[in-house]
Design an enzyme around this catalytic site. Structure first.
Site, PDB file in Angstrom:
ATOM      1  N   GLY A 120     -24.935  -2.277  18.256  1.00 25.06           N
ATOM      2  CA  GLY A 120     -23.655  -2.959  18.069  1.00 25.06           C
ATOM      3  C   GLY A 120     -22.455  -2.042  17.941  1.00 25.06           C
ATOM      4  O   GLY A 120     -21.433  -2.440  17.385  1.00 25.06           O
ATOM      5  N   LYS A 121     -22.558  -0.823  18.483  1.00 21.15           N
ATOM      6  CA  LYS A 121     -21.417   0.100  18.386  1.00 21.15           C
ATOM      7  C   LYS A 121     -20.179  -0.469  19.068  1.00 21.15           C
ATOM      8  O   LYS A 121     -19.068  -0.342  18.558  1.00 21.15           O
ATOM      9  CB  LYS A 121     -21.762   1.450  19.018  1.00 21.15           C
ATOM     10  CG  LYS A 121     -22.795   2.272  18.273  1.00 21.15           C
ATOM     11  CD  LYS A 121     -22.897   3.682  18.816  1.00 21.15           C
ATOM     12  CE  LYS A 121     -23.130   3.754  20.302  1.00 21.15           C
ATOM     13  NZ  LYS A 121     -24.409   3.157  20.730  1.00 21.15           N
ATOM     14  N   THR A 122     -20.358  -1.084  20.239  1.00 20.80           N
ATOM     15  CA  THR A 122     -19.207  -1.617  20.961  1.00 20.80           C
ATOM     16  C   THR A 122     -18.571  -2.778  20.206  1.00 20.80           C
ATOM     17  O   THR A 122     -17.347  -2.890  20.129  1.00 20.80           O
ATOM     18  CB  THR A 122     -19.617  -2.072  22.373  1.00 20.80           C
ATOM     19  OG1 THR A 122     -20.191  -0.962  23.078  1.00 20.80           O
ATOM     20  CG2 THR A 122     -18.422  -2.606  23.148  1.00 20.80           C
ATOM     21  N   LYS A 145     -14.661   6.403  25.658  1.00 21.48           N
ATOM     22  CA  LYS A 145     -16.067   6.791  25.685  1.00 21.48           C
ATOM     23  C   LYS A 145     -16.195   7.989  26.622  1.00 21.48           C
ATOM     24  O   LYS A 145     -15.689   7.929  27.748  1.00 21.48           O
ATOM     25  CB  LYS A 145     -16.959   5.647  26.191  1.00 21.48           C
ATOM     26  CG  LYS A 145     -17.233   4.559  25.158  1.00 21.48           C
ATOM     27  CD  LYS A 145     -18.175   3.487  25.698  1.00 21.48           C
ATOM     28  CE  LYS A 145     -19.602   3.967  25.847  1.00 21.48           C
ATOM     29  NZ  LYS A 145     -20.376   3.889  24.575  1.00 21.48           N
ATOM     30  N   ASP A 169     -19.635  -2.174  28.169  1.00 24.14           N
ATOM     31  CA  ASP A 169     -18.927  -1.640  27.001  1.00 24.14           C
ATOM     32  C   ASP A 169     -17.466  -1.363  27.329  1.00 24.14           C
ATOM     33  O   ASP A 169     -16.559  -1.724  26.566  1.00 24.14           O
ATOM     34  CB  ASP A 169     -19.591  -0.348  26.511  1.00 24.14           C
ATOM     35  CG  ASP A 169     -21.002  -0.567  26.000  1.00 24.14           C
ATOM     36  OD1 ASP A 169     -21.383  -1.739  25.798  1.00 24.14           O
ATOM     37  OD2 ASP A 169     -21.725   0.431  25.811  1.00 24.14           O
ATOM     38  N   GLY A 214     -19.298   6.586  20.568  1.00 19.94           N
ATOM     39  CA  GLY A 214     -20.279   7.566  21.010  1.00 19.94           C
ATOM     40  C   GLY A 214     -21.292   6.982  21.977  1.00 19.94           C
ATOM     41  O   GLY A 214     -21.178   5.839  22.433  1.00 19.94           O
ATOM     42  N   VAL A 215     -22.289   7.788  22.290  1.00 18.72           N
ATOM     43  CA  VAL A 215     -23.313   7.414  23.271  1.00 18.72           C
ATOM     44  C   VAL A 215     -24.647   7.292  22.551  1.00 18.72           C
ATOM     45  O   VAL A 215     -25.130   8.268  21.979  1.00 18.72           O
ATOM     46  CB  VAL A 215     -23.425   8.489  24.375  1.00 18.72           C
ATOM     47  CG1 VAL A 215     -24.410   8.056  25.442  1.00 18.72           C
ATOM     48  CG2 VAL A 215     -22.059   8.780  24.974  1.00 18.72           C
ATOM     49  N   GLY A 216     -25.249   6.098  22.552  1.00 23.31           N
ATOM     50  CA  GLY A 216     -26.535   5.938  21.885  1.00 23.31           C
ATOM     51  C   GLY A 216     -26.444   6.302  20.421  1.00 23.31           C
ATOM     52  O   GLY A 216     -25.560   5.830  19.708  1.00 23.31           O
ATOM     53  N   PRO A 226     -23.081 -10.558   9.828  1.00 24.62           N
ATOM     54  CA  PRO A 226     -24.259 -11.430   9.860  1.00 24.62           C
ATOM     55  C   PRO A 226     -24.762 -11.597  11.295  1.00 24.62           C
ATOM     56  O   PRO A 226     -24.085 -11.178  12.249  1.00 24.62           O
ATOM     57  CB  PRO A 226     -23.708 -12.754   9.313  1.00 24.62           C
ATOM     58  CG  PRO A 226     -22.268 -12.742   9.695  1.00 24.62           C
ATOM     59  CD  PRO A 226     -21.825 -11.311   9.600  1.00 24.62           C
TER      60      PRO A 226
END
Length: 242
Positions: free
Chosen positions: A26-28, A49, A66, A130-132, A217
């Site tokens: 869920g970084k994006t 990115k 993304d 970031g990436v992964g 949530p």
């Protein structure tokens, strides 16, 4: 031109570097939520990115999900090809250094840093995703952790709440601390059903030496379809305190 500064105060830039305990945590979504908050205080907010891996046909155009999501929520107007917010866009969804090698592409670290610097000069605030996970290789010599260190923005850690996340989170925090970077806070993102969810969050809150910025949530599937909608990122922003 080589970008050398790793001091965010020299950039005069508000923003964050968003990393995660793994890929698909869920970084994006959280990057978009942070952009939503920053837009309340800054006129031109950009997303960046250094590299993405995975393009698909969206509305007749090969895009990365993304980049599409982040470009929709930011106020900076990117180029049509989005190369100013992501200088390397690889077609195959796999480890970027492997995809690049198979495609005969060298992921030039200075290109990434200079693209970031150029974007800083055109924006008031910036969120770098970031990436992964935290330390993904770009090539034999540089990783995403090096990029985080060289740009110097405070870090937000997204913890995908699932079995094993405590170990992943603490190892990532340790890696961030070892590099002398500032962990601004962390976000607990509920990515599916989890046994003892609240107990896991409490354990992390006790062990991570940075504030819990929010608990997302498990959101309805129709809201969190990718690419994330502005509505999804704004909804996630409602659970964050920055």
């Amino acid at each position: 031109m080589t970008f050398k500064s790793n001091n965010p105060s020299e950039l005069g830039k508000a923003g964050f570097f968003v990393t995660g305990t793994d890929t698909e945590v869920g970084k994006t979504l959280i990057s978009g939520a942070l952009i939503t908050h920053l837009k309340k205080q800054h006129a031109v907010v950009a997303a960046f990115k250094p590299v993405v891996a995975g393009l698909r046909d969206i509305a007749g155009k090969m895009c990365n999900e993304d980049i599409l999501a982040l470009s929709s929520v930011m106020t900076y107007k990117a180029r049509e090809d989005n190369l100013d917010i992501c200088p390397y866009q690889l077609s195959t969804p796999a480890a970027p250094h492997l995809v690049a090698k198979a495609s005969g592409i060298h992921l030039d670290y200075s290109v990434m840093l200079n693209a970031f610097k150029d974007l800083c000069e055109k924006s008031d605030a910036i969120v770098v995703e970031g990436v992964g996970g935290f330390k993904v290789p770009f090539h034999d010599d540089k990783t995403s952790a090096d990029f985080a260190q060289d740009i110097g923005l405070p870090i937000v850690l997204v913890v995908g709440m699932r079995l094993g996340c405590i170990n992943h989170a603490l190892l990532t925090v340790e890696a961030i601390q070892t590099r002398g970077l500032r962990l601004a806070g962390w976000v607990a993102n509920t990515i599916g059903p989890m046994t003892l969810l609240q107990e896991n969050i409490a354990t992390l809150e006790n062990l991570i030496p940075a504030p819990l910025m929010g608990v997302i949530p498990e959101l309805p599937k129709e809201i969190i379809q990718v690419p994330y909608s502005i509505n999804a990122m704004e909804k996630a922003a409602g659970f964050l305190k920055i």
